[in-house]
Motif scaffolding. Structure first.
Motif, PDB file in Angstrom:
ATOM      1  N   LEU A   1     -42.446   7.904  81.458  1.00 20.85           N
ATOM      2  CA  LEU A   1     -42.197   6.836  82.431  1.00 20.85           C
ATOM      3  C   LEU A   1     -42.470   5.455  81.840  1.00 20.85           C
ATOM      4  O   LEU A   1     -41.694   4.520  82.046  1.00 20.85           O
TER       5      LEU A   1
ATOM      6  N   GLN B   1     -46.200  10.628  82.328  1.00 19.86           N
ATOM      7  CA  GLN B   1     -46.623   9.224  82.279  1.00 19.86           C
ATOM      8  C   GLN B   1     -46.142   8.547  81.009  1.00 19.86           C
ATOM      9  O   GLN B   1     -45.686   7.405  81.045  1.00 19.86           O
TER      10      GLN B   1
ATOM     11  N   SER C   1     -46.654   3.808  86.214  1.00 16.06           N
ATOM     12  CA  SER C   1     -46.413   5.221  85.895  1.00 16.06           C
ATOM     13  C   SER C   1     -47.410   6.110  86.629  1.00 16.06           C
ATOM     14  O   SER C   1     -47.068   7.207  87.091  1.00 16.06           O
TER      15      SER C   1
END
Length: 411
Positions: free
Chosen positions: A166, A163, A212
């Motif tokens: 991203l 995450q 994300s």
């Protein structure tokens, strides 16, 4: 055939026009577009006859009427013949701005014999700027590829790290050519942190965390990416794509590219291949390993490069052809990059700035993300207090490319 996609839920406001005195639109049609045309003369070795026609176009833009499009054997000529019907005899500044710009770039291709058999066929009139953009960003490319490789190593063992990576890659995809080496200071000591606080204050709507989360939870599937510019911006986009594919967050990515040169630096299929070849030839291990992964993604069909003349048409997104709409329906998420693509999403109209983005793009068959730096006087989904604050600090905030949005509409 145009689809029966539902249009925006709201009544359509007027189109932006070049005749709006004092507007960025007027400035673009009367000054920026003539300058772009004259750069084509300077940066290429076209014949004197071609250069004379380009100069005539540049001279006529501020006050003249739209010239007809000669049948240059381009696949899209019949479509343009239809598009032009409504605007015959009208001045450049009096037709919708999006139409004026898309037609301007199509006309340059007709003038430079882009589609005709001969020595100028398939010569990209903007190639020099694309190549220079890539060459000028080698240092940034090395740093970004090094970081992506590190993130991919971490991704194998750490879901939260996915995450973080991203979100960072979404910021890079957003800012593209604005990214400079000053953003990398945090990587020197701790490459797991991404210090982009200065950029964060310039994101007016930021749905990066939700995006994300969506990407890390929806294991597998397909993402469709409507691309914007070549150069380092394309490198940033390809880094995001590579991370999604190499970490198996998605199974397949479709890149939607322009079928011919337009808006100076918009990416085509050949620009993706040129970029991967350029990266592979850098002789820098972190970059060449990234290029090899991209080539492997393409070879194995995980990364699909496609083009459609809709992306160079003057049509709003909700008038997408059925064939392309059906293709997009196969995606679990569509990511739309850049200012011109954002204008197409909104039909390039005078929406109230606080209008719900979701109420306009409700025609999208699947969840949609807009990554856009503001370079035109059209924007929606902003809070009035945010608009008030930014307008006080920066009078040209809508057009100077210093502000951005990351907007998600999920269903």
């Amino acid at each position: 055939m145009v689809n029966s996609y539902k249009a925006p839920k709201l009544p359509l406001p007027p189109s932006l026009l070049g005749s709006e005195v004092g507007s960025f639109t007027e400035f673009t049609v009367t000054q920026r577009m003539p300058t772009i045309a004259r750069r084509v003369i300077v940066e290429n070795n076209f014949s004197p006859e071609i250069n004379t026609r380009i100069e005539r176009l540049a001279t006529e833009l501020p006050t003249g009427a739209l010239p007809p499009l000669v049948n240059d054997t381009g696949v899209d000529f019949p479509a343009w013949h239809t598009y032009l019907e409504s605007y015959k005899g009208q001045r450049w500044i009096d037709v919708p701005w999006f139409f004026a710009e898309t037609y301007f770039y199509r006309l340059i291709l007709e003038i430079t014999h882009y589609f005709r058999p001969g020595i100028w066929q398939a010569v990209d009139p903007f190639q020099l700027q694309k190549s220079q953009g890539l060459e000028a960003s080698v240092d940034s490319t090395i740093l970004l590829c090094t970081q992506v490789n590190k993130w991919l190593e971490d991704a194998e063992i750490d879901l939260p790290q996915n995450q973080t990576a991203l979100i960072a890659l979404l910021y890079f995809a957003l800012w593209g050519n604005r990214v400079d080496l000053s953003l990398w200071s945090a990587f020197e000591d701790d490459r797991s942190r991404f210090d982009i606080q200065n950029q964060l204050t310039h994101i007016l709507v930021n749905d990066a965390s939700q995006i994300s989360e969506l990407l890390t939870l929806s294991q597998g599937g397909r993402i469709d990416f409507v691309l914007d510019n070549a150069g380092f911006e394309l490198v940033c986009d390809l880094c995001l794509v590579d991370f999604l594919l190499s970490s198996s967050l998605v199974n397949q990515v479709y890149l939607h590219l322009k079928p011919h040169p337009t808006f100076v630096s918009d990416a085509m299929i050949k620009d993706v291949h040129d970029t991967t070849s350029f990266l592979a030839a850098t002789n820098h291990q972190q970059v060449t390993s990234f290029a090899q992964r991209l080539e492997e993604h393409i070879t194995l069909g995980r990364l699909v490069l496609c083009e459609d003349y809709f992306w160079t048409s003057p049509l709003p997104f909700w008038e997408i052809p059925n064939s392309l709409k059906n293709e997009l329906t196969n995606a679990s998420l569509i990511i739309v990059k850049g200012d011109a693509n954002y204008r197409r999403l909104l039909g390039d109209r005078h929406w109230n700035i606080t209008t719900s983005f979701a109420d306009i793009v409700c025609y999208s068959p699947v969840p949609i993300v807009a990554l856009r730096t503001l370079k035109s006087e059209v924007a929606v989904g902003l809070k009035s207090e945010v608009v008030e604050k930014v307008a006080k600090s920066d009078h040209s905030w809508l057009t100077n490319g210093q502000w951005g949005v990351i907007q998600l509409v999920a269903y």
